[in-house]
Design an enzyme around this catalytic site. Structure first.
Site, short mmCIF file in Angstrom:
data_model
loop_
_atom_site.label_atom_id
_atom_site.label_comp_id
_atom_site.label_asym_id
_atom_site.label_seq_id
_atom_site.Cartn_x
_atom_site.Cartn_y
_atom_site.Cartn_z
CD GLU A 62 -10.83 3.83 0.30
OE1 GLU A 62 -10.56 5.02 0.05
OE2 GLU A 62 -10.20 2.88 -0.19
CB SER A 115 0.20 -8.20 -0.86
OG SER A 115 -0.55 -9.08 -0.03
CE LYS A 147 -4.38 -1.67 1.74
NZ LYS A 147 -4.20 -3.14 1.75
C1 LIG Z 1 -4.96 -4.17 1.23
C2 LIG Z 1 -4.22 -5.42 1.09
C3 LIG Z 1 -4.50 -6.34 0.05
C4 LIG Z 1 -5.62 -6.18 -0.93
O1 LIG Z 1 -5.51 -5.12 -1.81
P1 LIG Z 1 -5.18 -5.25 -3.36
O2 LIG Z 1 -5.57 -3.93 -3.89
O3 LIG Z 1 -5.99 -6.38 -3.93
O4 LIG Z 1 -3.74 -5.51 -3.47
C5 LIG Z 1 -3.69 -7.46 -0.06
N1 LIG Z 1 -2.70 -7.70 0.81
C6 LIG Z 1 -2.41 -6.86 1.83
C7 LIG Z 1 -1.31 -7.19 2.75
C8 LIG Z 1 -3.16 -5.70 2.00
O5 LIG Z 1 -2.86 -4.87 3.02
#
Ligand SMILES: *Cc1c(COP(=O)(O)O)cnc(C)c1O
Length: 409
Positions: A108, A377, A86
């Protein structure tokens, strides 16, 4: 993408008249920034000094041996500032806000991760910051609310509807319409009206650009497959862009299978049976909705995947069969987490673990000459209560006492 922001038949910008001028400004600022090599350099500089880019590509030697098939590599977005990909999006949009000369940002947030990321960016760039968050989510995610406020953001509880993410999105749009001249809405994923899907994906493409170079350096050739979890779709779009033009690389998006697709308690938009085309929140995509267009309740053990819509770019790539979609259940996610923690000493976020599940199913079917990449992620530290609960770990009780109340998810 066509000039109206459609990817195939998905996307577009369904916005109220009052926002038209702001969207025109955003589109032209984004276009200028994209054509200005100095802007991308500025972005790389801030991401390497304030966050942790380039993030490593880790060879998971023990998992590879365990599954006995493809070489498993993990792209470590968990090592970013605030613990997830993010950061890539919020810092990019922050630079754009400065370029546009705006002084205030709003966002948000559901689980609070995007809110925290936006608050860090606003503090760093000296912007006023308001975060909209459902009242129910604020109770569930008290620590994130605390940090946002400590970094100078105002967190506004949203008391409408189910008091969760989709209500917070509606409230943020309402704020934007009222304060359009001073304010930029830092949308958290590759969804919403154009240009957001393209813009967020562009900032996140830094993941794929790095991963593409790293896998060549470490494995000598492109990967056979790339796996990423899909909430709104931003981390998936980020890593996929490094490989989209090479059709030999199979791209796999993994959605939240929740308690199982058949139970209806899930968030599978592109590989399930419950989603249909619709227009909401400013764009057209596959939404989890009933025949009257009423949004369905979604479920995932991972708050970040618990969303009714999905990136229009991914809806298009699904239709073109360039990206294959699968789902992982909550139970499978816990097993994959358990294995990854024990074998590699890495704690993936619950969201990320969805990608691990599908990669683990497929790794044994490939050979040792093949590499696969899993996009991690984010880091799982934030999920400690949920994970302890799911494993029925005795420390669960102590956590409840430490938190002073029952944790309800
Ligand atoms: C917010 C988040 C996601 C989901 O968001 P995408 O826009 O689909 O990438 C995935 N993994 C983590 C660790 C997140 O914080």
């Amino acid at each position: 993408m066509n000039k109206d922001g459609f990817f195939g038949k998905w996307g577009g910008a369904f916005i109220p008249e009052i926002l038209h001028e702001t969207f025109e400004q955003l589109k032209s600022s984004f276009k200028e920034a994209k054509e200005d090599p100095d802007f991308w350099q500025q972005y790389l500089d801030i991401m390497s000094t304030y966050s942790c880019r380039p993030t490593p590509l880790t060879f998971a030697e023990n998992l590879t041996r365990h599954f006995g098939g493809a070489k498993i590599y993990i792209k470590r977005e968990d090592l970013n500032h605030t613990g997830a990909h993010k950061a890539n999006n919020v810092m990019g949009q922050g630079l754009l806000v400065k370029r546009m000369g705006k002084k205030r940002v709003i966002a948000e947030t559901g689980a609070g991760q995007h809110g925290v990321a936006t608050a860090t960016m606003a503090a760093k760039f000296g912007l006023e910051c308001t975060i909209y968050m459902g009242e129910v989510d604020m109770l569930r995610q008290r620590p994130n609310v605390f940090w946002m406020e400590k970094m100078g953001a105002t967190v506004v509880p949203v008391k409408d509807g189910s008091k969760t993410l989709k209500d917070a999105i509606n409230e943020a749009f309402r704020d934007w319409v009222t304060n359009v001249d001073s304010t930029h809405y830092v949308l958290g994923t590759a969804c919403g009206p154009a240009p957001f899907p393209e813009m967020v994906s562009w900032f996140q493409s830094i993941i794929g650009t790095e991963a593409q170079q790293q896998i060549l350096a470490q494995h000598g050739k492109p990967p056979a497959r790339v796996y990423a979890c899909v909430g709104g779709g931003s981390n998936a779009m980020g890593i996929f862009q490094g490989f989209l033009d090479n059709n030999a690389v199979e791209l796999v998006g993994v959605e939240a299978g929740g308690k199982g697709i058949a139970t209806g308690h899930h968030a599978a938009r592109l590989c399930g049976v419950d989603a249909s085309p619709g227009v909401a929140q400013g764009y057209k995509t596959m939404f989890l909705q009933n025949d009257d267009g009423q949004m369905l309740e979604t479920h995932s053990v991972a708050a970040g995947l618990d969303y009714v819509g999905v990136s229009p770019i991914l809806a298009d790539l699904a239709e073109k069969k360039r990206v294959r979609f699968a789902s992982a259940t909550d139970d499978e996610v816990m097993q994959a987490l358990d294995l990854t923690m024990r074998m590699e000493g890495i704690i993936p976020a619950l969201e990320s673990a969805h990608g691990f599940v599908q990669a683990f199913k497929e790794a044994p079917l490939l050979g040792p000459d093949d590499a696969i990449i899993i996009n991690q992620s984010g880091r799982g530290d934030k999920d400690i209560f949920t994970i302890a609960h799911a494993f029925n770990d005795p420390s669960w009780k102590e956590f409840i006492i430490a938190r002073g109340k029952e944790y309800d998810k």
